[in-house]
Scaffold this motif. Sequence first.
Motif, PDB file in Angstrom:
ATOM      1  N   TYR A 262     -19.624   9.157 -53.591  1.00  0.00           N
ATOM      2  CA  TYR A 262     -20.291  10.236 -54.327  1.00  0.00           C
ATOM      3  C   TYR A 262     -20.510  11.441 -53.412  1.00  0.00           C
ATOM      4  N   ALA A 263     -20.494  12.625 -53.993  1.00  0.00           N
ATOM      5  CA  ALA A 263     -20.982  13.834 -53.333  1.00  0.00           C
ATOM      6  C   ALA A 263     -22.300  14.208 -54.004  1.00  0.00           C
ATOM      7  N   VAL A 264     -23.309  14.450 -53.207  1.00  0.00           N
ATOM      8  CA  VAL A 264     -24.642  14.730 -53.734  1.00  0.00           C
ATOM      9  C   VAL A 264     -25.177  16.024 -53.129  1.00  0.00           C
ATOM     10  N   SER A 265     -25.609  16.926 -53.985  1.00  0.00           N
ATOM     11  CA  SER A 265     -26.316  18.119 -53.536  1.00  0.00           C
ATOM     12  C   SER A 265     -27.805  17.914 -53.800  1.00  0.00           C
ATOM     13  N   PRO A 266     -28.631  17.890 -52.771  1.00  0.00           N
ATOM     14  CA  PRO A 266     -30.058  17.681 -53.004  1.00  0.00           C
ATOM     15  C   PRO A 266     -30.763  18.892 -53.595  1.00  0.00           C
ATOM     16  N   GLY A 267     -30.036  20.006 -53.718  1.00  0.00           N
ATOM     17  CA  GLY A 267     -30.668  21.242 -54.175  1.00  0.00           C
ATOM     18  C   GLY A 267     -31.182  22.045 -52.988  1.00  0.00           C
ATOM     19  N   TRP A 268     -31.854  23.146 -53.298  1.00  0.00           N
ATOM     20  CA  TRP A 268     -32.392  24.010 -52.237  1.00  0.00           C
ATOM     21  C   TRP A 268     -33.760  23.465 -51.845  1.00  0.00           C
TER      22      TRP A 268
ATOM     23  N   GLY B 153     -35.904  16.440 -52.969  1.00  0.00           N
ATOM     24  CA  GLY B 153     -34.505  16.478 -52.563  1.00  0.00           C
ATOM     25  C   GLY B 153     -33.998  15.107 -52.151  1.00  0.00           C
ATOM     26  N   ALA B 154     -34.830  14.364 -51.423  1.00  0.00           N
ATOM     27  CA  ALA B 154     -34.431  13.020 -50.999  1.00  0.00           C
ATOM     28  C   ALA B 154     -34.297  12.092 -52.196  1.00  0.00           C
ATOM     29  N   GLY B 155     -35.043  12.368 -53.260  1.00  0.00           N
ATOM     30  CA  GLY B 155     -35.023  11.494 -54.431  1.00  0.00           C
ATOM     31  C   GLY B 155     -33.643  11.348 -55.049  1.00  0.00           C
ATOM     32  N   ILE B 156     -32.840  12.427 -55.084  1.00  0.00           N
ATOM     33  CA  ILE B 156     -31.506  12.340 -55.667  1.00  0.00           C
ATOM     34  C   ILE B 156     -30.593  11.489 -54.794  1.00  0.00           C
ATOM     35  N   ILE B 157     -30.794  11.541 -53.478  1.00  0.00           N
ATOM     36  CA  ILE B 157     -29.999  10.705 -52.568  1.00  0.00           C
ATOM     37  C   ILE B 157     -30.336   9.237 -52.801  1.00  0.00           C
ATOM     38  N   VAL B 158     -31.627   8.949 -52.947  1.00  0.00           N
ATOM     39  CA  VAL B 158     -32.062   7.574 -53.195  1.00  0.00           C
ATOM     40  C   VAL B 158     -31.500   7.073 -54.525  1.00  0.00           C
TER      41      VAL B 158
ATOM     42  N   MET C  50     -23.720   5.191 -61.150  1.00  0.00           N
ATOM     43  CA  MET C  50     -23.237   6.483 -61.625  1.00  0.00           C
ATOM     44  C   MET C  50     -21.720   6.463 -61.618  1.00  0.00           C
ATOM     45  N   ASP C  51     -21.121   7.464 -62.249  1.00  0.00           N
ATOM     46  CA  ASP C  51     -19.663   7.537 -62.270  1.00  0.00           C
ATOM     47  C   ASP C  51     -19.143   7.706 -60.853  1.00  0.00           C
ATOM     48  N   ARG C  52     -18.135   6.902 -60.508  1.00  0.00           N
ATOM     49  CA  ARG C  52     -17.543   6.995 -59.173  1.00  0.00           C
ATOM     50  C   ARG C  52     -16.869   8.345 -58.981  1.00  0.00           C
ATOM     51  N   GLY C  53     -16.930   8.839 -57.748  1.00  0.00           N
ATOM     52  CA  GLY C  53     -16.247  10.082 -57.430  1.00  0.00           C
ATOM     53  C   GLY C  53     -16.834  11.293 -58.108  1.00  0.00           C
ATOM     54  N   SER C  54     -18.152  11.302 -58.322  1.00  0.00           N
ATOM     55  CA  SER C  54     -18.800  12.424 -59.005  1.00  0.00           C
ATOM     56  C   SER C  54     -19.590  13.281 -58.022  1.00  0.00           C
ATOM     57  N   PHE C  55     -19.955  14.479 -58.467  1.00  0.00           N
ATOM     58  CA  PHE C  55     -20.694  15.458 -57.677  1.00  0.00           C
ATOM     59  C   PHE C  55     -21.980  15.760 -58.429  1.00  0.00           C
ATOM     60  N   PHE C  56     -23.118  15.327 -57.872  1.00  0.00           N
ATOM     61  CA  PHE C  56     -24.405  15.429 -58.556  1.00  0.00           C
ATOM     62  C   PHE C  56     -25.383  16.292 -57.778  1.00  0.00           C
ATOM     63  N   THR C  57     -26.349  16.858 -58.501  1.00  0.00           N
ATOM     64  CA  THR C  57     -27.486  17.503 -57.880  1.00  0.00           C
ATOM     65  C   THR C  57     -28.750  16.888 -58.471  1.00  0.00           C
ATOM     66  N   HIS C  58     -29.929  17.433 -58.097  1.00  0.00           N
ATOM     67  CA  HIS C  58     -31.198  16.873 -58.534  1.00  0.00           C
ATOM     68  C   HIS C  58     -31.247  16.814 -60.061  1.00  0.00           C
ATOM     69  N   GLY C  59     -31.895  15.780 -60.579  1.00  0.00           N
ATOM     70  CA  GLY C  59     -31.914  15.551 -61.999  1.00  0.00           C
ATOM     71  C   GLY C  59     -30.646  14.881 -62.502  1.00  0.00           C
ATOM     72  N   LEU C  60     -29.781  14.471 -61.555  1.00  0.00           N
ATOM     73  CA  LEU C  60     -28.489  13.848 -61.872  1.00  0.00           C
ATOM     74  C   LEU C  60     -27.598  14.743 -62.713  1.00  0.00           C
ATOM     75  N   GLN C  61     -27.793  16.050 -62.589  1.00  0.00           N
ATOM     76  CA  GLN C  61     -26.899  17.000 -63.250  1.00  0.00           C
ATOM     77  C   GLN C  61     -25.580  17.038 -62.496  1.00  0.00           C
ATOM     78  N   GLU C  62     -24.470  17.003 -63.243  1.00  0.00           N
ATOM     79  CA  GLU C  62     -23.171  17.034 -62.585  1.00  0.00           C
ATOM     80  C   GLU C  62     -22.780  18.465 -62.282  1.00  0.00           C
ATOM     81  N   ILE C  63     -22.226  18.687 -61.085  1.00  0.00           N
ATOM     82  CA  ILE C  63     -21.829  20.013 -60.630  1.00  0.00           C
ATOM     83  C   ILE C  63     -20.306  20.099 -60.695  1.00  0.00           C
ATOM     84  N   PRO C  64     -19.755  21.236 -61.107  1.00  0.00           N
ATOM     85  CA  PRO C  64     -18.284  21.379 -61.073  1.00  0.00           C
ATOM     86  C   PRO C  64     -17.779  21.427 -59.645  1.00  0.00           C
ATOM     87  N   TRP C  65     -16.633  20.818 -59.413  1.00  0.00           N
ATOM     88  CA  TRP C  65     -16.055  20.815 -58.061  1.00  0.00           C
ATOM     89  C   TRP C  65     -15.660  22.242 -57.649  1.00  0.00           C
TER      90      TRP C  65
END
Length: 249
Positions: free
Chosen positions: A199-205, A222-227, A234-249
């Motif tokens: 997974y790629a995870v953006s913890p946000g600002w 911010g740490a909560g999304i990593i945890v 979650m879907d494999r190979g996805s890019f998420f930010t806080h709130g489990l919102q998916e971010i476009p690559w």
Amino acid sequence: MPSTEVVLITGANRGLGLETARQLLKKGYVVMLSCRDSSKGAEAVRLLRQEGLDPDFVPLDISDPEQIQNVYRWISDHYGHLDVLINNAAVTSATNKTTGDRMANTILNGDIEDFKATFDINVWGTLELTRAVLPLLKKSNHGRIINLSSELGSIQLHATTTSPIYHIKKFGYSSSKTLVNLITIYLQEALKDTNISVYAVSPGWVKTEMGTAAAMLEIPEGAGIIVRAVTENMDRGSFFTHGLQEIPW
């Protein structure tokens, strides 16, 4: 039931890495903190132990191949496997040649040597460590690789938004996270027939030393999304930010 899964977190002496370790330890995970400075690592361990938590510490500069091999041997000797790798270690500037002027760090004005050195840590160090510990992750029932990225690494957001945050931020850091995203996609494809999810995870600002006090989110948020990337399916190979919102690559 508490988890007995083994987790390695890079760059975990402060900020998001330290808070992620704290939250996972409270959930019963076996957590290894790592960072370049052993004295800072020891201080992080001391703080957590004052809270009744018991992390391990292994010194690790991810740009040093010898230290990467030392970590592999240490995990192999102590645990025999690894369940989760959290690639958190990163820098915004590796050589400190850039200035406080926001416009001085762009693709036109930034120092090329600084861009290269930033990639050595954020990209090549992350990839080398990941490849080194893959044999340990393959011994897990459900291994996970979590690459800490940023919305600033999204090509689509750079191309489609008019927000100055995507165009003024440091080119070296942003582009290094774009390549971390690509590494995530390539790894997931390469490992699709294994037990490992990537997974790629953006913890946000987040209000870390890197994010500054101007950021919107507190460190525990911010740490909560990593945890969640560690503990939830979650879907494999996805890019998420806080709130489990998916971010476009």
